[in-house]
Design a protein around this motif. Structure first.
Motif, mmCIF file in Angstrom:
data_model
loop_
_atom_site.group_PDB
_atom_site.id
_atom_site.type_symbol
_atom_site.label_atom_id
_atom_site.label_comp_id
_atom_site.label_asym_id
_atom_site.label_seq_id
_atom_site.Cartn_x
_atom_site.Cartn_y
_atom_site.Cartn_z
ATOM 1 N N SER A 14 10.045 47.826 109.870
ATOM 2 C CA SER A 14 10.571 47.137 111.046
ATOM 3 C C SER A 14 10.621 48.084 112.232
ATOM 4 C CB SER A 14 11.983 46.606 110.757
ATOM 5 O OG SER A 14 12.577 46.077 111.926
ATOM 6 N N ASP A 15 10.457 47.518 113.415
ATOM 7 C CA ASP A 15 10.665 48.256 114.660
ATOM 8 C C ASP A 15 12.155 48.180 114.985
ATOM 9 O OD1 ASP A 15 10.606 49.453 117.117
ATOM 10 O OD2 ASP A 15 9.310 47.968 118.075
ATOM 11 N N LEU A 16 12.901 49.190 114.561
ATOM 12 C CA LEU A 16 14.356 49.233 114.684
ATOM 13 C C LEU A 16 14.989 47.981 114.078
ATOM 14 C CD1 LEU A 16 14.945 51.025 118.121
ATOM 15 C CD2 LEU A 16 14.862 52.002 115.815
ATOM 16 N N PHE A 17 15.735 47.214 114.889
ATOM 17 C CA PHE A 17 16.561 46.135 114.341
ATOM 18 C C PHE A 17 15.802 44.835 114.066
ATOM 19 C CE2 PHE A 17 19.447 48.828 116.847
ATOM 20 C CZ PHE A 17 20.448 49.086 115.924
ATOM 21 N N ALA A 18 14.513 44.797 114.384
ATOM 22 C CA ALA A 18 13.784 43.531 114.295
ATOM 23 C C ALA A 18 13.847 42.912 112.902
ATOM 24 C CB ALA A 18 12.334 43.740 114.720
ATOM 25 N N GLY A 19 13.887 43.752 111.854
ATOM 26 C CA GLY A 19 13.888 43.222 110.501
ATOM 27 C C GLY A 19 15.261 43.050 109.883
ATOM 28 N N ALA A 20 16.311 43.200 110.704
ATOM 29 C CA ALA A 20 17.673 43.120 110.156
ATOM 30 C C ALA A 20 18.125 41.690 109.898
ATOM 31 C CB ALA A 20 18.659 43.820 111.095
ATOM 32 N N ASP A 21 17.424 40.708 110.470
ATOM 33 C CA ASP A 21 17.680 39.289 110.175
ATOM 34 C C ASP A 21 19.144 38.887 110.362
ATOM 35 O OD1 ASP A 21 15.011 38.819 109.510
ATOM 36 O OD2 ASP A 21 15.321 39.410 107.430
ATOM 37 N N GLY A 22 19.738 39.337 111.453
ATOM 38 C CA GLY A 22 21.090 38.901 111.769
ATOM 39 C C GLY A 22 22.186 39.527 110.939
ATOM 40 N N ARG A 23 21.849 40.498 110.087
ATOM 41 C CA ARG A 23 22.898 41.149 109.300
ATOM 42 C C ARG A 23 23.805 41.985 110.207
ATOM 43 N NH1 ARG A 23 18.175 42.481 106.359
ATOM 44 N NH2 ARG A 23 17.932 41.323 104.424
ATOM 45 N N ARG A 24 25.033 42.171 109.733
ATOM 46 C CA ARG A 24 25.963 43.079 110.417
ATOM 47 C C ARG A 24 26.432 44.142 109.435
ATOM 48 N NH1 ARG A 24 27.867 42.041 115.633
ATOM 49 N NH2 ARG A 24 27.127 40.048 116.473
ATOM 50 N N TYR A 25 26.637 45.331 109.957
ATOM 51 C CA TYR A 25 26.916 46.501 109.137
ATOM 52 C C TYR A 25 28.204 47.185 109.583
ATOM 53 C CZ TYR A 25 21.899 45.883 108.218
ATOM 54 O OH TYR A 25 20.672 45.368 107.883
ATOM 55 N N GLN A 26 28.931 47.736 108.612
ATOM 56 C CA GLN A 26 30.078 48.569 108.960
ATOM 57 C C GLN A 26 29.630 49.944 109.457
ATOM 58 O OE1 GLN A 26 30.075 46.823 105.922
ATOM 59 N NE2 GLN A 26 31.424 45.256 106.793
ATOM 60 N N LEU A 27 28.436 50.365 109.040
ATOM 61 C CA LEU A 27 27.930 51.686 109.417
ATOM 62 C C LEU A 27 26.440 51.598 109.705
ATOM 63 C CD1 LEU A 27 28.294 54.805 109.659
ATOM 64 C CD2 LEU A 27 27.814 54.935 107.194
ATOM 65 N N ILE A 28 26.074 52.039 110.900
ATOM 66 C CA ILE A 28 24.663 52.232 111.247
ATOM 67 C C ILE A 28 24.488 53.716 111.518
ATOM 68 C CG2 ILE A 28 22.811 51.773 112.895
ATOM 69 C CD1 ILE A 28 24.069 49.047 113.422
ATOM 70 N N VAL A 29 23.550 54.327 110.812
ATOM 71 C CA VAL A 29 23.318 55.762 110.960
ATOM 72 C C VAL A 29 21.839 55.976 111.229
ATOM 73 C CG1 VAL A 29 23.052 56.059 108.468
ATOM 74 C CG2 VAL A 29 23.691 58.020 109.879
ATOM 75 N N SER A 30 21.529 56.931 112.111
ATOM 76 C CA SER A 30 20.127 57.119 112.476
ATOM 77 C C SER A 30 19.843 58.575 112.859
ATOM 78 C CB SER A 30 19.745 56.212 113.653
ATOM 79 O OG SER A 30 18.363 56.355 113.957
ATOM 80 N N ASN A 31 18.734 59.070 112.338
ATOM 81 C CA ASN A 31 18.147 60.323 112.807
ATOM 82 C C ASN A 31 16.795 59.946 113.397
ATOM 83 O OD1 ASN A 31 17.188 62.911 113.225
ATOM 84 N ND2 ASN A 31 16.775 63.316 111.077
ATOM 85 N N PRO A 32 16.801 59.399 114.617
ATOM 86 C CA PRO A 32 15.555 58.905 115.206
ATOM 87 C C PRO A 32 14.720 60.060 115.765
ATOM 88 C CG PRO A 32 17.295 58.732 116.824
ATOM 89 C CD PRO A 32 17.934 59.266 115.546
ATOM 90 N N PRO A 33 13.476 59.803 116.121
ATOM 91 C CA PRO A 33 12.719 60.816 116.867
ATOM 92 C C PRO A 33 13.470 61.156 118.158
ATOM 93 C CG PRO A 33 11.299 59.012 116.160
ATOM 94 C CD PRO A 33 12.700 58.575 115.914
ATOM 95 N N TYR A 34 13.601 62.459 118.456
ATOM 96 C CA TYR A 34 14.341 62.819 119.675
ATOM 97 C C TYR A 34 13.807 64.079 120.351
ATOM 98 C CZ TYR A 34 16.827 65.976 116.442
ATOM 99 O OH TYR A 34 17.132 66.925 115.500
ATOM 100 N N VAL A 35 12.676 64.593 119.909
ATOM 101 C CA VAL A 35 12.142 65.823 120.490
ATOM 102 C C VAL A 35 11.438 65.486 121.805
ATOM 103 C CG1 VAL A 35 10.579 67.767 120.165
ATOM 104 C CG2 VAL A 35 11.870 66.849 118.217
ATOM 105 N N ASP A 36 11.812 66.171 122.890
ATOM 106 C CA ASP A 36 11.161 65.889 124.176
ATOM 107 C C ASP A 36 9.798 66.580 124.229
ATOM 108 O OD1 ASP A 36 11.351 68.575 125.284
ATOM 109 O OD2 ASP A 36 13.452 68.170 125.742
#
Length: 304
Positions: free
Chosen positions: A189-211
């Motif tokens: 999935s492209d980020l949240f697109a595949g979450a199908d309306g779910r809700r989470y108590q915890l969202i954690v991410s180590n996304p790409p962040y190098v400039d």
């Protein structure tokens, strides 16, 4: 015709080859940033891998002799580490995160996120004893963060999301390795697109962040990792901005967002100077991990 390495005839034991590895790796002026920070640990890792021994084996076993074929394998790993500058975890197909082993190859980053410190501490005090039934790990790569969370919250369902089909193949292998197929799933999935309306108590991410500047100046070892997993626009924040804009739609009212942005912390604070990011003090060192509550994300949503 290449000359026979004299080590094949003159050295015999595991500790002989560890000593040789330390000498050769140190002389090569390598960069250590993928699970170790010195030549000794890498030499031990490479030699014990070939010998089929765990990292915490009784040191007395180091007197054991290697087979001729094992010696050749060890020397080849040393050669590739030195000449090709391949990170050691890619050479042996394994990395450790939160004291857990994970399969890795060049389709994913080598696990090393300081988010491990938060997992060890149960995300306290930020979750405030919130019962965790669902966790989302965005940009999951090898799956190490989400899988470690699943083992922390042993009743939670965990979704591991990545855009890379190759990374998700690695991720699924690790889900099975840790026997979590019943409550952990990998989603392309492209980020949240595949979450199908779910809700989470915890969202954690180590996304790409190098400039862009940092990426161009990184040691060669990092260029074996997938560019998709490292870079995110000129300032490193393209994906983080999307996460900040969209995360509140997928968090419960008492939910928490945890994101690593590394050295892009300065750029993020400059972009959103009035947003009350909480920057976590990390026991193992490192920087650039922030937490925001669902309430804060909603309150400052128009800034993103």
């Amino acid at each position: 015709m290449s000359q026979r390495d004299p080590a094949l005839d003159q050295l015999h034991s595991i500790k002989d080859f560890i000593r040789l590895g330390v000498s050769r790796l140190r002389a090569a002026d390598l960069y250590y940033g993928h699970g170790t920070d010195n030549a000794w640990d890498e030499a031990v890792q490479l030699v014990l891998h070939v010998a089929g021994l765990p990292w915490n084996v009784d040191p007395a076993i180091q007197d054991a002799r290697l087979l001729e074929s094992e010696k050749a394998q060890v020397l080849e790993l040393f050669r590739r580490r030195i000449e090709e500058r391949i990170p050691a975890p890619y050479l042996i197909g394994e990395a450790w995160f939160c004291e857990l082993p994970f399969y890795v190859d060049e389709r994913t980053l080598v696990p090393r996120s300081p988010i491990a410190d938060l997992i060890r501490e149960g995300f306290e005090p930020w979750l405030n004893e919130t019962p965790v039934a669902r966790v989302l790990d965005l940009c999951t790569g090898s799956g190490c963060i989400g899988i470690a969370c699943a083992l922390l919250f042993d009743d939670a369902e965990v979704d591991l999301v990545d855009l890379s089909a190759g990374a998700l193949e690695v991720c699924r292998r690790n889900i099975t390795r840790h026997r979590l197929d019943d409550r952990v799933q990998a989603i392309e999935s492209d980020l949240f697109a595949g979450a199908d309306g779910r809700r989470y108590q915890l969202i954690v991410s180590n996304p790409p962040y190098v400039d862009a500047n940092d990426y161009n100046s990184m040691p060669p070892e990092y260029h074996h990792e997938p560019v998709l997993g490292l870079t995110s626009g000129e300032d490193g924040l393209d994906i983080t901005r999307r996460i900040l804009r969209e995360a509140s739609d997928y968090l419960t009212a008492d939910g928490l967002l945890v994101v690593e942005v590394g050295n892009s912390e300065v750029a993020l604070q400059a972009a959103y100077p009035d947003v009350p990011f909480i920057w976590v003090e990390l026991p193992s060192g490192g920087n650039g991990v922030f937490v925001l509550s669902a309430q804060e994300l909603n309150e400052y949503r128009d800034r993103f």
